[in-house]
Design an enzyme around this catalytic site. Structure first.
Site, mmCIF file in Angstrom:
data_model
loop_
_atom_site.group_PDB
_atom_site.id
_atom_site.type_symbol
_atom_site.label_atom_id
_atom_site.label_comp_id
_atom_site.label_asym_id
_atom_site.label_seq_id
_atom_site.Cartn_x
_atom_site.Cartn_y
_atom_site.Cartn_z
ATOM 1 N N ASN A 11 61.773 11.701 54.731
ATOM 2 C CA ASN A 11 62.968 10.879 54.569
ATOM 3 C C ASN A 11 63.236 10.798 53.076
ATOM 4 O O ASN A 11 62.547 10.071 52.361
ATOM 5 C CB ASN A 11 62.727 9.486 55.175
ATOM 6 C CG ASN A 11 63.890 8.543 54.917
ATOM 7 O OD1 ASN A 11 64.949 8.962 54.438
ATOM 8 N ND2 ASN A 11 63.695 7.271 55.238
ATOM 9 N N TRP A 12 64.225 11.559 52.636
ATOM 10 C CA TRP A 12 64.478 11.625 51.190
ATOM 11 C C TRP A 12 65.200 10.383 50.666
ATOM 12 O O TRP A 12 65.367 10.237 49.467
ATOM 13 C CB TRP A 12 65.298 12.884 50.864
ATOM 14 C CG TRP A 12 64.565 14.171 51.049
ATOM 15 C CD1 TRP A 12 63.314 14.335 51.575
ATOM 16 C CD2 TRP A 12 65.030 15.472 50.695
ATOM 17 N NE1 TRP A 12 62.980 15.673 51.578
ATOM 18 C CE2 TRP A 12 64.021 16.390 51.038
ATOM 19 C CE3 TRP A 12 66.206 15.963 50.128
ATOM 20 C CZ2 TRP A 12 64.151 17.771 50.832
ATOM 21 C CZ3 TRP A 12 66.346 17.346 49.922
ATOM 22 C CH2 TRP A 12 65.319 18.230 50.272
ATOM 23 N N LYS A 13 65.673 9.538 51.586
ATOM 24 C CA LYS A 13 66.411 8.326 51.195
ATOM 25 C C LYS A 13 67.542 8.711 50.225
ATOM 26 O O LYS A 13 68.122 9.775 50.373
ATOM 27 C CB LYS A 13 65.444 7.271 50.615
ATOM 28 C CG LYS A 13 64.272 7.000 51.565
ATOM 29 C CD LYS A 13 63.461 5.785 51.210
ATOM 30 C CE LYS A 13 62.340 5.616 52.242
ATOM 31 N NZ LYS A 13 61.537 4.415 52.029
ATOM 32 N N HIS A 98 66.152 2.324 60.337
ATOM 33 C CA HIS A 98 65.165 2.207 59.266
ATOM 34 C C HIS A 98 65.160 0.763 58.738
ATOM 35 O O HIS A 98 66.200 0.113 58.709
ATOM 36 C CB HIS A 98 65.499 3.190 58.132
ATOM 37 C CG HIS A 98 64.379 3.339 57.159
ATOM 38 N ND1 HIS A 98 64.148 2.415 56.169
ATOM 39 C CD2 HIS A 98 63.401 4.267 57.058
ATOM 40 C CE1 HIS A 98 63.078 2.781 55.491
ATOM 41 N NE2 HIS A 98 62.600 3.898 56.006
ATOM 42 N N GLU A 100 65.153 -0.346 55.859
ATOM 43 C CA GLU A 100 66.098 -0.554 54.750
ATOM 44 C C GLU A 100 67.511 -0.786 55.286
ATOM 45 O O GLU A 100 68.292 -1.535 54.707
ATOM 46 C CB GLU A 100 66.031 0.644 53.784
ATOM 47 C CG GLU A 100 64.720 0.615 52.994
ATOM 48 C CD GLU A 100 64.159 1.970 52.600
ATOM 49 O OE1 GLU A 100 64.907 2.969 52.639
ATOM 50 O OE2 GLU A 100 62.959 2.032 52.268
ATOM 51 N N GLU A 170 56.939 1.764 61.236
ATOM 52 C CA GLU A 170 56.849 1.643 59.781
ATOM 53 C C GLU A 170 56.692 0.170 59.399
ATOM 54 O O GLU A 170 57.684 -0.556 59.318
ATOM 55 C CB GLU A 170 58.121 2.192 59.122
ATOM 56 C CG GLU A 170 58.343 3.668 59.366
ATOM 57 C CD GLU A 170 59.215 4.284 58.266
ATOM 58 O OE1 GLU A 170 58.771 5.285 57.691
ATOM 59 O OE2 GLU A 170 60.295 3.762 57.981
ATOM 60 N N GLY A 176 56.774 2.233 50.474
ATOM 61 C CA GLY A 176 56.985 2.328 49.035
ATOM 62 C C GLY A 176 56.083 1.421 48.221
ATOM 63 O O GLY A 176 56.354 1.144 47.052
ATOM 64 N N SER A 216 53.829 4.741 52.951
ATOM 65 C CA SER A 216 52.882 5.254 51.955
ATOM 66 C C SER A 216 51.939 6.336 52.501
ATOM 67 O O SER A 216 50.757 6.364 52.154
ATOM 68 C CB SER A 216 52.085 4.103 51.330
ATOM 69 O OG SER A 216 52.966 3.190 50.692
ATOM 70 N N GLY A 237 58.303 9.037 52.953
ATOM 71 C CA GLY A 237 59.299 8.823 51.910
ATOM 72 C C GLY A 237 58.901 9.545 50.637
ATOM 73 O O GLY A 237 59.077 10.762 50.500
ATOM 74 N N GLY A 238 58.317 8.795 49.694
ATOM 75 C CA GLY A 238 58.008 9.313 48.361
ATOM 76 C C GLY A 238 57.330 10.686 48.328
ATOM 77 O O GLY A 238 57.743 11.561 47.560
HETATM 78 P P1 13P Z 1 57.116 5.785 51.593
HETATM 79 O O1 13P Z 1 56.408 6.981 52.175
HETATM 80 O O2 13P Z 1 57.729 6.069 50.247
HETATM 81 O O3 13P Z 1 56.282 4.553 51.641
HETATM 82 O O4 13P Z 1 58.392 5.507 52.568
HETATM 83 C C1 13P Z 1 58.196 5.399 53.937
HETATM 84 C C2 13P Z 1 59.506 5.388 54.615
HETATM 85 O O5 13P Z 1 60.256 4.424 54.527
HETATM 86 C C3 13P Z 1 59.894 6.567 55.386
HETATM 87 O O6 13P Z 1 61.009 6.326 56.168
#
Ligand code: 13P
Length: 258
Positions: A11-13, A98, A100, A170, A176, A216, A237-238
């Site tokens: 997920n590149w956000k 998600h 967010e 999640e 994050g 994470s 994510g990251g």
């Molecule tokens: P991180 O891997 O950066 O913690 O993000 C997780 C995430 O929200 C994937 O959708």
């Protein structure tokens, strides 16, 4: 080990311009050359879908995903993106609900339910996110929070409609933050989620549905997490923003612990 095929999604956000995305998609394909031991999906920003789709359309190792969609098929919804628009760009998966989007854009379980319905009717495979906050975890309310999110999010779907649905647990406190749920904590939440699926749809759906863990996930913790009985993949994510790190994570995550 269960028989569910692993599914790892990046997920590149809100990261990467279209030209940066082109390079990253190409680099990931190079790193994952001949890969076939699990499904890999890249959920890129809307503005990168066209370029990513044009690269990914001629191969089968990596599939394309979006990060959101609007629930209506079309109409006067300025700034929104429909399922048909995504399909037209070779998008196969879409992240829905998600944390967010729940937190910053006020998405409710009812809206998420409509979006999942739209995705399924448009033959997009939804990746449905859910998870508790730190306060809910510390207050020992996480079970009831997950239960409500799953039951309301998946309300009124049939067994057949569930076939293309992937869930993504999640925990908000692990996103994050570099605070990963321990493999045992994650497994407990996944097994609990599967028991809710069993209540809602019966054993076959509960056993077939893939549940990703997100929060994470990194190359060095992926293997232990994904080795758990009820963890069928990762939503990353990251660590999905750099080709070598993402490819290493995919390979380790799909490898049994020796
Ligand atoms: P991180 O891997 O950066 O913690 O993000 C997780 C995430 O929200 C994937 O959708």
């Amino acid at each position: 080990m269960n028989y569910r095929r692993k599914i790892i999604a990046g997920n590149w956000k809100m990261h990467k311009t279209a030209s940066e995305s082109k390079t990253l998609v190409q680099d990931i394909l190079t790193e994952l050359k001949d890969w076939n031991d699990g499904d890999v999906v890249l959920c890129v920003p809307f503005t990168s879908l066209a370029i990513a789709g044009s690269i990914l359309e001629s191969q089968t190792i990596v599939e394309l995903g979006a990060q959101n969609l609007h629930q209506a098929p079309q109409g006067a919804f300025t700034g929104e993106i429909s399922a048909g628009m995504l399909r037209d760009l070779f998008v196969r998966y879409v992240i829905i609900g998600h944390s967010e989007r729940r937190q910053y854009f006020r998405e409710t379980n009812a809206l998420i339910n409509q979006k999942i319905k739209t995705a399924i009717t448009s033959t997009l495979k939804p990746i449905v996110c859910y998870g508790e906050t730190l306060q809910e975890r510390e207050g020992n309310q996480w079970r009831s929070v997950l239960e409500t999110q799953i039951k309301e999010g998946l309300a009124n779907f049939t067994e057949a409609e569930m076939e293309t649905v992937t869930l993504a647990y999640e925990p908000v406190w692990a996103i994050g933050t570099s605070k990963t749920a321990s493999p045992a904590q994650a497994q407990e939440a996944h097994a609990f989620s599967r028991s809710i699926l069993n209540q809602l749809f019966g054993k076959t759906v509960a056993e077939k549905t893939r549940i990703q863990y997100g929060g994470s996930v990194k190359p060095d913790n992926a293997q232990e997490l994904l080795q758990q009985e009820d963890i069928d993949g990762a939503l990353v994510g990251g660590a999905s923003l750099e080709a070598r790190s993402f490819a290493t994570l995919v390979k380790k995550g799909c490898q049994p612990l020796s």
